[in-house]
Design a protein around this motif. Structure first.
Motif, PDB file in Angstrom:
ATOM      1  N   GLU A 180     -10.597  -8.926 -13.568  1.00 47.45           N
ATOM      2  CA  GLU A 180     -10.531  -8.174 -12.313  1.00 47.45           C
ATOM      3  C   GLU A 180     -10.143  -9.074 -11.146  1.00 47.45           C
ATOM      4  N   LEU A 235      -2.039  -3.134 -16.332  1.00 48.52           N
ATOM      5  CA  LEU A 235      -2.391  -3.444 -14.953  1.00 48.52           C
ATOM      6  C   LEU A 235      -2.626  -2.122 -14.247  1.00 48.52           C
ATOM      7  N   ASP A 236      -3.844  -1.908 -13.786  1.00 48.29           N
ATOM      8  CA  ASP A 236      -4.184  -0.686 -13.066  1.00 48.29           C
ATOM      9  C   ASP A 236      -4.796  -1.051 -11.723  1.00 48.29           C
ATOM     10  N   LEU A 237      -4.460  -0.271 -10.706  1.00 43.98           N
ATOM     11  CA  LEU A 237      -5.015  -0.459  -9.368  1.00 43.98           C
ATOM     12  C   LEU A 237      -5.931   0.714  -9.039  1.00 43.98           C
ATOM     13  N   TRP A 285      -0.451 -10.991  -4.292  1.00 39.53           N
ATOM     14  CA  TRP A 285      -0.324  -9.757  -3.520  1.00 39.53           C
ATOM     15  C   TRP A 285       0.618 -10.018  -2.342  1.00 39.53           C
ATOM     16  N   HIS A 339      -9.336  -8.567  -6.729  1.00 39.62           N
ATOM     17  CA  HIS A 339      -9.410  -7.591  -5.639  1.00 39.62           C
ATOM     18  C   HIS A 339      -9.091  -8.248  -4.303  1.00 39.62           C
ATOM     19  N   SER A 343      -7.061   5.306 -11.488  1.00 40.19           N
ATOM     20  CA  SER A 343      -5.842   4.559 -11.210  1.00 40.19           C
ATOM     21  C   SER A 343      -5.103   5.197 -10.025  1.00 40.19           C
ATOM     22  N   LYS A 384       2.964  -4.214 -10.060  1.00 37.28           N
ATOM     23  CA  LYS A 384       2.767  -2.827  -9.666  1.00 37.28           C
ATOM     24  C   LYS A 384       2.962  -2.721  -8.153  1.00 37.28           C
ATOM     25  N   TYR A 432       2.343  -0.526  -4.667  1.00 45.02           N
ATOM     26  CA  TYR A 432       1.374   0.414  -4.110  1.00 45.02           C
ATOM     27  C   TYR A 432       1.649   0.548  -2.627  1.00 45.02           C
ATOM     28  N   VAL A 450       1.734  -6.190  -6.229  1.00 44.00           N
ATOM     29  CA  VAL A 450       0.922  -7.223  -6.861  1.00 44.00           C
ATOM     30  C   VAL A 450       1.649  -7.638  -8.139  1.00 44.00           C
ATOM     31  N   ALA A 471      -7.489  -4.738  -8.876  1.00 49.69           N
ATOM     32  CA  ALA A 471      -6.507  -4.806  -9.957  1.00 49.69           C
ATOM     33  C   ALA A 471      -7.278  -5.122 -11.230  1.00 49.69           C
ATOM     34  N   ALA A 516      -3.072 -13.441  -9.627  1.00 50.40           N
ATOM     35  CA  ALA A 516      -2.673 -12.220  -8.931  1.00 50.40           C
ATOM     36  C   ALA A 516      -2.070 -12.629  -7.600  1.00 50.40           C
TER      37      ALA A 516
END
Length: 155
Positions: free
Chosen positions: A122, A53-55, A97, A124, A68, A150, A152, A138, A80, A95
């Motif tokens: 993906e 999982l990368d943002l 958030w 967003h 990232s 993750k 943020y 998220v 994401a 997802a």
């Protein structure tokens, strides 16, 4: 008449040779023909699993974030990128958030996928008026089971 000892020895030797020749050694049966090796069975596809999982603020053509990040500006669209492996005919990826200050739900979306191997999905979120500063989280779920999360921050 007397026999010479040499002839006695020679006669005994010939008799032994004849006896050995008369005894026929049984031969071992030929080895059984080798059976053909079993055809390799196709490996069962690996079970579906979320692996990353990368943002970030942008996606590449492969749906992966180009950089990232964990800190965003108020006006950023936040992407994401969810990496997975394995195969499954029906996976509901969600997802969720949230704003961590008060646990408020910011957004929740679901995508149904049917991967046959490595895949990237993906998600967003964006807010034209800008995100309030603070800490966010998220959580990614697969079939309603949380599998990655993750934290943020928006500054």
């Amino acid at each position: 008449m007397r026999t010479h000892p040499r002839f006695t020895h020679l006669a005994a030797l010939l008799l032994c040779c004849a006896a050995v020749a008369a005894c026929k050694k049984e031969e071992a049966p030929p080895p059984a023909p080798a059976t053909a090796p079993a055809a390799p069975q196709a490996a069962a596809p690996a079970a579906f699993a979320v692996t990353s999982l990368d943002l970030g603020k942008q996606l590449g053509p492969d749906k992966k974030v180009t950089e990232s990040l964990t800190v965003f500006a108020a006006g950023d669209t936040i992407y994401a990128s969810v990496g997975s492996t394995g195969a499954s005919p029906n996976v509901a990826l969600k997802a969720r958030w949230t704003y961590e200050e008060d646990g408020q739900l910011v957004n929740e979306s679901v995508q149904t996928i049917a991967p046959t191997g490595p895949a990237v999905t993906e998600f967003h979120i964006g807010k034209p008026s800008g995100w309030p500063p603070g800490k966010y989280k998220v959580v990614i779920s697969a079939n309603d089971q949380p599998v990655q999360s993750k934290m943020y921050e928006v500054k």
